[in-house]
Write an enzyme that holds these catalytic residues in place. Structure first.
Site, PDB file in Angstrom:
ATOM      1  CG  HIS A 282      -1.692  -1.157   1.531  1.00  0.00           C
ATOM      2  ND1 HIS A 282      -2.508  -1.778   0.621  1.00  0.00           N
ATOM      3  CD2 HIS A 282      -1.792  -1.895   2.672  1.00  0.00           C
ATOM      4  CE1 HIS A 282      -3.066  -2.848   1.200  1.00  0.00           C
ATOM      5  NE2 HIS A 282      -2.651  -2.939   2.426  1.00  0.00           N
ATOM      6  CG  ASP A 333      -4.667  -6.399   2.178  1.00  0.00           C
ATOM      7  OD1 ASP A 333      -4.600  -6.923   3.295  1.00  0.00           O
ATOM      8  OD2 ASP A 333      -4.640  -5.166   2.037  1.00  0.00           O
TER       9      ASP A 333
HETATM   10  C1  NGQ Z   1      -3.984  -5.221   8.665  1.00  0.00           C
HETATM   11  N1  NGQ Z   1      -4.957  -4.169   6.746  1.00  0.00           N
HETATM   12  O1  NGQ Z   1      -2.958  -5.285   9.318  1.00  0.00           O
HETATM   13  O2  NGQ Z   1      -4.743  -6.182   8.515  1.00  0.00           O
HETATM   14  C2  NGQ Z   1      -4.324  -3.906   8.003  1.00  0.00           C
HETATM   15  C3  NGQ Z   1      -5.240  -3.110   8.878  1.00  0.00           C
HETATM   16  C4  NGQ Z   1      -3.745  -1.597  10.180  1.00  0.00           C
HETATM   17  C5  NGQ Z   1      -4.837  -3.320   5.743  1.00  0.00           C
HETATM   18  N2  NGQ Z   1      -4.019  -2.330   5.917  1.00  0.00           N
HETATM   19  C6  NGQ Z   1      -4.657  -2.777  10.200  1.00  0.00           C
HETATM   20  N3  NGQ Z   1      -5.501  -3.435   4.630  1.00  0.00           N
HETATM   21  O3  NGQ Z   1      -3.270  -1.171   9.136  1.00  0.00           O
HETATM   22  O4  NGQ Z   1      -3.499  -1.069  11.271  1.00  0.00           O
HETATM   23 ZN    ZN Z   2      -2.061  -5.881   4.942  1.00  0.00          ZN
END
Ligand code: NGQ
Ligand code: ZN
Length: 467
Positions: A282, A333
């Protein structure tokens, strides 16, 4: 006799195969007992005793970013819970879900997910694994219990894996204390490296399995802890892959600027030697300077288009980045969808919608968008895995997909339009018919050898989670 059978099972003849230099005719693929390609020979006659691929052969695609447990919540957060539903409110729901994951449940979810990946033509996955502990934060008897379940699921399914245990240490920029609902994720660099060591002892590396680490994000580590982690990693596994969530949300870019005085990508590039072992997942919010600097670094931008769309992240400047020879790969993801074709399509469509143009991500040398994106995502994705899975060439793993040449998205088309049909068309069932990993056919006529049992177990796990 045994030898003849063995020989025959380690070769495949393809009337058409997509090699590093494009579509070639009459290709003989041969591989060894480790499942690694030993020769790829185009323009050759079919040997009498060799099996023939049922359709055109293309390399398997690496999936460079997965949180396996999130598969079980796909489709369950698509309602408005408050007036400003966004990434952060989704994250609250996701944490509630993560709190309910059990070792058996995770095993069943991962097993089904990896089968879905294989059927969709992903032959490798990088698992960004961060649910490590019991719900109250205490260790399992085997501290690597959950990671090991995930590795076992990959091995049982036949998908190649890069296991990346995640260092999650802080709750936000400025070394903020973790929240209560982050307890399952928390480690120090030392406890994480210890877990990695345990795991490597129990499940050693092979041509199908590699290890690395994933500092979760700049929010979740400090400069010092990131350094300690990388030093520890290099002592054990020099050059192993390092993946990090970098700049997904504008709020984290703002927080980074405020506490650290720099935007996340710039901050990282200025302080660490970021090169091809790095995958910046990302890298959504980058300014023009960061875009060029990231491209020059050789790191892989990890783009997860369907998740980024689902979470309302923003649009990565893909055209500028590709113009600067930047590398990227794709990931599913959160698994709102598990389909590399959809990721590549959305990568191009985001650009078309913003620019009101067509075929934006093509170039003068590579005029077919799908071919260019497929080649780039294969190369970048393979680099991000740290494994030898970069297309149909000797030394790379014997991973490929057999297309259905009678599928209505490609039938009667010349071969130069096949990848376009596969990526851009959405007509009924998948055009991917068979899937091989390490030379073994794990999906045959759109069915995985284990899918019925795995799906039944997945449903039991899901029912338990949703109770
Ligand atoms: C995650 N997911 O770690 O699963 C993250 C969300 C975060 C994405 N970034 C949690 N899509 O970034 O703190
Ligand atoms: Zn992730």
């Amino acid at each position: 006799m045994t030898q003849v059978t063995k020989q025959a099972s380690q070769s495949l003849f393809a009337e058409h195969a997509y090699l590093p230099d494009g579509w070639r005719r009459q290709v003989l693929l041969q591989w060894d007992a480790q499942g690694v390609l030993t020769s790829v020979t185009p323009d050759t006659a079919a040997p009498a005793d060799v099996a023939k691929a049922a359709g055109p052969v293309v390399p398997g695609m690496p999936n460079l970013h997965s949180h396996a447990f999130q598969r079980a919540m796909a489709g369950l957060t698509e309602y408005r819970a408050n007036a400003t539903d966004n990434f952060w409110s989704w994250r609250d729901l996701m944490y509630r879900f993560a709190a309910r994951i059990t070792p058996e449940g995770l095993a069943a979810i991962a097993q089904w997910l990896y089968i879905e990946m294989l059927k969709a033509g992903y032959t490798s996955v990088c698992e960004f694994h961060y649910v490590h502990h019991m719900p109250d934060g205490s260790r399992y008897g085997n501290a690597a219990e959950l990671a090991q379940r995930v590795v076992d699921a990959a091995q049982a399914s036949g998908i190649g894996m890069t296991m990346l245990p995640v260092l999650y240490q802080f709750g936000g920029f400025g070394a903020r204390a973790p929240r209560e609902d982050q307890r399952r994720f928390i480690n120090t660099p030392d406890s994480l490296l210890e877990m990695l060591n345990t795991l490597r002892g129990a499940r050693p590396e092979s041509s199908a399995l590699r290890y690395g680490v994933a500092p979760h994000s700049l929010r979740a580590v400090s400069q010092q802890s990131l350094r300690t982690l990388l030093e520890g990693l290099d002592a054990d596994l020099p050059g192993a892959p390092v993946h990090i969530h970098i700049a997904e949300q504008t709020a984290e870019v703002d927080a980074c600027l405020e506490t650290e005085g720099a935007r996340p990508v710039q901050w990282l590039l200025d302080r660490f030697h970021v090169d091809g072992r790095w995958c910046l997942v990302h890298a959504t919010h980058v300014n023009a300077e960061e875009t060029l600097a990231l491209a020059r670094s050789g790191a892989i931008a990890g783009l997860c288009l369907t998740t980024e769309a689902n979470l309302g992240d923003g649009i990565f400047p893909a055209q500028e980045y590709l113009d600067a020879q930047g590398r990227f790969g794709i990931g599913s993801d959160s698994h709102i969808g598990v389909d590399w074709r959809a990721e590549l399509r959305l990568l191009e469509y985001g650009q078309r919608l913003v620019r009101r143009q067509r075929n934006v991500l093509a170039s003068t040398d590579a005029t077919h968008v799908a071919d260019r994106l497929f080649d780039a995502a294969l190369d970048g994705g393979a680099r991000a895995t740290g494994r030898a899975v970069n297309g149909l060439r000797p030394g790379q793993r014997a991973d490929w997909l057999v297309l259905d040449a009678d599928h209505s998205s490609i039938a009667e088309h010349a071969s130069d339009a096949w990848l376009s049909g596969v990526v851009f068309c959405e007509h009924g069932e998948t055009p991917i018919r068979d899937v091989y990993t390490g030379g073994t056919k794990v999906v045959s006529e759109r069915k995985h050898r284990d899918e019925e049992r795995a799906y039944a177990q997945y449903r039991v796990a899901l029912a338990g989670l949703l109770k």
